[in-house]
Enzyme design. Structure first.
Site: not given
Ligand SMILES: *Cc1c(COP(=O)(O)O)cnc(C)c1O
Length: 360
Positions: A101, A171, A195
């Site tokens: 990511w 993030d 998530k």
């Protein structure tokens, strides 16, 4: 009806209480005669839903008044572009690359300016967090970027990098609300909610006031300018209204559990049960440097791809779902987010013990 223990990395398990409440309100939201899905985002009822949600996440994270909370769309991936478009005044940013990511975010930022990858753990398949206590942070970097919890590899920053005065952007998609945080250490904290918070379709951005400006890169679309959404209190256009409603319920649920200190305690207890078992197992092994282990995502392997596949299949038959590792890593991964009860982890460990006995 029967529910499984769902170890999916995302979209992921939600608290059963929240799902039941949402089900009860589906046809008639508190006397409105309609569901939240059918409601105008400009209605009084929805205004109350979004305002309450914002207040509750502010309470949970103790977000100071000089930070704004935005409920946006486009997923975490859209932030990979939105962050440089809004923050790259000098067209320079430093990225710490600890997984796929962060790697994707760095690559996207390269479209807008110079990206320095000041640290990486790619040399050992992202199985650790590099030492970030004295990095060569660029003098003119507009920000330093991290992915705080690496969903795919199962690592987490236990201490934040020393950014030497530069703005920290993080993030937190897969560790959002999993433990207390000091918001003042960050310029931007953001995450997709699918998530650890709610249904896919909402990304929450917590951003310090001074970073919200009209001075964005030329050509930045109105919809990708933080100021647009900050000025309109996340109602510039139709938001993911139902998603925000569910997030709001999850915030209330976390409050009822005792807030972030209690979440941390529960998450540590769950993770410990699994890691302790992995550490003494003769069949399974964790893939991550112990000091950098995530509380949320736990990857493990047997070392034999066929046996891994057999494990995933038999676990599924035993009501333990979505344990297959990420397609780029293989093996197994158990995501044990806030809403995963301790009983789910205990059931997984019991199943692993039995599997170990049968297959060693
Ligand atoms: C899942 C995930 C993403 C991507 O999220 P999308 O909402 O699908 O764009 C980004 N970062 C992290 C840490 C993630 O876990």
């Amino acid at each position: 009806m029967s529910r499984v223990y769902n170890f999916s990395a995302g979209p992921a398990v939600l608290p059963e209480e929240v799902l039941k409440e949402a089900a009860a309100e589906m046809l008639d939201y508190r006397g409105a005669g309609m569901s939240v899905m059918e409601m105008s985002h400009r209605s009084k009822a929805f205004e109350e839903i979004i305002n309450t949600a914002e207040q509750d996440i502010r309470d949970l994270m103790r977000i100071p008044d000089n930070y704004r909370v935005l409920f946006l769309q486009g997923g975490a991936s859209q932030q990979f572009a939105m962050i440089p478009m809004n923050l790259m005044k000098n067209r320079v940013a430093d990225y710490i690359v600890t997984g796929q990511w962060a790697k994707k975010a760095a690559k996207e930022a390269e479209k807008y300016g110079k990206v320095n990858r000041i640290a990486s753990s790619e040399d050992r398949t992202f199985s650790y967090i590099p030492d970030c206590s004295d990095l060569p942070v660029s003098e003119d970097a507009d920000y330093v970027y991290i992915c705080e919890n690496n969903t795919i590899y199962g690592t987490k920053f236990k201490t934040l990098p020393d950014t030497k005065g530069r703005t920290l952007v993080a993030d937190v998609s897969s560790c959002f609300l999993s433990e207390p945080v000091d918001v003042t250490k960050y310029g931007v904290i953001y995450g997709g909610v699918q998530k650890n918070i709610g249904p896919a379709g909402v990304v929450i951005v917590i951003i310090r006031d001074d970073l919200i400006t009209e001075d964005v890169l030329p050509g930045t679309p109105t919809m990708l300018t933080y100021k647009t959404h900050a000025d309109a209190k996340s109602l510039y256009n139709t938001p993911s209204a139902y998603g925000i409603y569910i997030c709001g319920k999850v915030f209330k649920w976390i409050k009822s559990q005792g807030g972030l200190p209690a979440m941390k305690e529960k998450n540590e207890k769950k993770a410990k049960a699994l890691y302790d078992y992995l550490d003494q197992s003769r069949l399974f092994k964790g893939t991550v440097e112990p000091k950098d282990r995530s509380l949320m995502n736990v990857p493990f392997v047997t070392g034999d791809a066929d046996l891994d596949a057999k494990f995933v299949k038999e676990a599924r038959e035993a009501g333990l779902e979505n344990l297959k590792g990420h397609r780029t890593v293989g093996g197994m991964r158990a995501s044990i987010y806030n809403a995963m009860p301790y009983e789910g982890v205990a059931a997984l460990v019991e199943f692993m013990k039995k599997f170990e006995e049968e297959n060693l």
